[in-house]
Design an enzyme around this catalytic site. Structure first.
Site, PDB file in Angstrom:
ATOM      1  CB  SER A 231      17.477   1.078   7.568  1.00  0.00           C
ATOM      2  OG  SER A 231      16.137   0.614   7.637  1.00  0.00           O
TER       3      SER A 231
ATOM      4  CB  SER B  16       5.808  -3.028   9.531  1.00  0.00           C
ATOM      5  OG  SER B  16       6.329  -2.037  10.390  1.00  0.00           O
TER       6      SER B  16
ATOM      7  CE  LYS C 175      11.206  -3.614   4.337  1.00  0.00           C
ATOM      8  NZ  LYS C 175      11.231  -2.950   3.019  1.00  0.00           N
TER       9      LYS C 175
ATOM     10  N   GLY D  42       9.117  12.523   7.419  1.00  0.00           N
ATOM     11  CA  GLY D  42       9.452  11.952   6.116  1.00  0.00           C
ATOM     12  C   GLY D  42       8.201  11.666   5.309  1.00  0.00           C
TER      13      GLY D  42
END
Length: 322
Positions: free
Chosen positions: A81, A307, A56, A211
């Site tokens: 989050s 990630s 990120k 999800g």
């Protein structure tokens, strides 16, 4: 609906130039044990070793580095989050601007602490009762600051695409590439890079089974909105893809698969025991899918993007010891 001007690989290349000297060029690791299990050559792009512990940072810094002097003075607001929160907070600190981050009440304590440690102001909300996007837009409007969302933004996803760019530059063409999928920033950025540098490579997104809004959206041809999923993969507890991310994913991604929480725990155990790495549940999505699909991967060159590695140590221990 207005036609979006989707970013291109040229935007990824421009992002890579902005990130030079700021983002880590993360390692690509391998495991002979895993190669034997799957019968393939597997290359892990380890964004768990990125600054603030996740990919990120790439999208966050790329976005903030394009701010005008007026925007920098006013500052930035984001909702996340955890990993986007830290990425924005650290980038804002490096660029000398204030940051406000909207974070859920149940975000991992380590991520909240790190975000505050980078100097950001944290506003807490209840992810199951409140709308983080509405809160972010309200703060932006009230305070005259710029909102940078966690994934549905051209500069964010272009920055995320630089991880795959480095992977292809280091290992060459791949037959298959797996990338985690939450809101789609990483997957869509990876798609721009993959279609430019390895157009024949099969690109798969992987999201939590609980999800699977991305999978539903991909197969329906329209964005599907779901309730906040309950999964250990907190970085992928998104409710829907974005307009930019979905536009690229439906055009450039080959398919989307899912992984259960139990499969993510097994992947966490493998990373810890065989590769000596702490990887957060969301970061394990690609490996979990590769292990399930091993019969179709034999003899291939396979890439997996990890990630991130941001997880409370106590939480990590409780999951892998269960």
């Amino acid at each position: 609906m207005t036609t979006l001007n989707l970013p291109t690989f040229a935007d990824v290349e421009a992002a890579a130039a902005r990130l030079a000297g700021f983002a880590n060029r993360t390692p690509v690791n391998t495991s002979r044990t895993l190669d034997e299990i799957i019968g393939a050559e597997v290359f892990f792009k380890c964004e768990n070793f990125q600054r603030m512990g996740a990919f990120k940072f790439r999208g966050a810094f790329n976005s903030l580095s394009k701010f005008s002097p007026k925007q920098r003075r006013a500052g930035v607001v984001a909702f996340s989050s955890g990993n986007h929160a830290q990425g924005i907070a650290l980038s804002a600190k490096l660029l000398g601007m204030p940051a406000t981050i909207v974070m859920p009440h149940d975000a991992p304590a380590a991520k909240v602490a790190a975000t505050k440690g980078y100097g950001a102001t944290v506003a807490i909300y209840d992810r199951y009762k409140e709308d983080r996007e509405a809160i972010g837009h309200r703060l932006a409007s009230e305070q005259g600051i710029t909102l940078i969302p966690p994934y549905d933004h051209p500069d964010v996803l272009a920055g995320q695409g630089t991880a795959a760019k480095e992977l292809f530059e280091e290992v060459g063409p791949l037959d298959v590439l797996f990338a985690p999928l939450g809101g789609g920033g990483l997957l869509s950025g990876t798609a721009l890079t993959t279609r430019a540098l390895a157009p024949q490579c099969k690109l798969y997104g992987v999201e939590p089974e609980a999800g699977n809004d991305g999978q539903q959206s991909f197969r329906r041809g329209e964005i599907v909105h779901i309730e906040t999923p309950k999964t250990i993969a907190d970085g992928a507890q998104t409710q829907h893809l974005g307009d930019y991310t979905f536009g690229i994913i439906r055009r450039d991604v080959d398919d989307i698969f899912t992984a259960t929480d139990a499969e993510l725990v097994e992947a966490m155990k493998f990373f810890a025991s065989r590769m000596k790495m702490i990887v957060e549940p969301t970061g394990c999505l690609g490996l979990a899918a590769a292990l399930k699909m091993k019969e179709t991967l034999k003899g291939k060159r396979v890439g997996v993007i990890i990630s991130g590695g941001n997880i409370d140590l106590e939480r990590f221990c409780s999951l892998v010891s269960a």
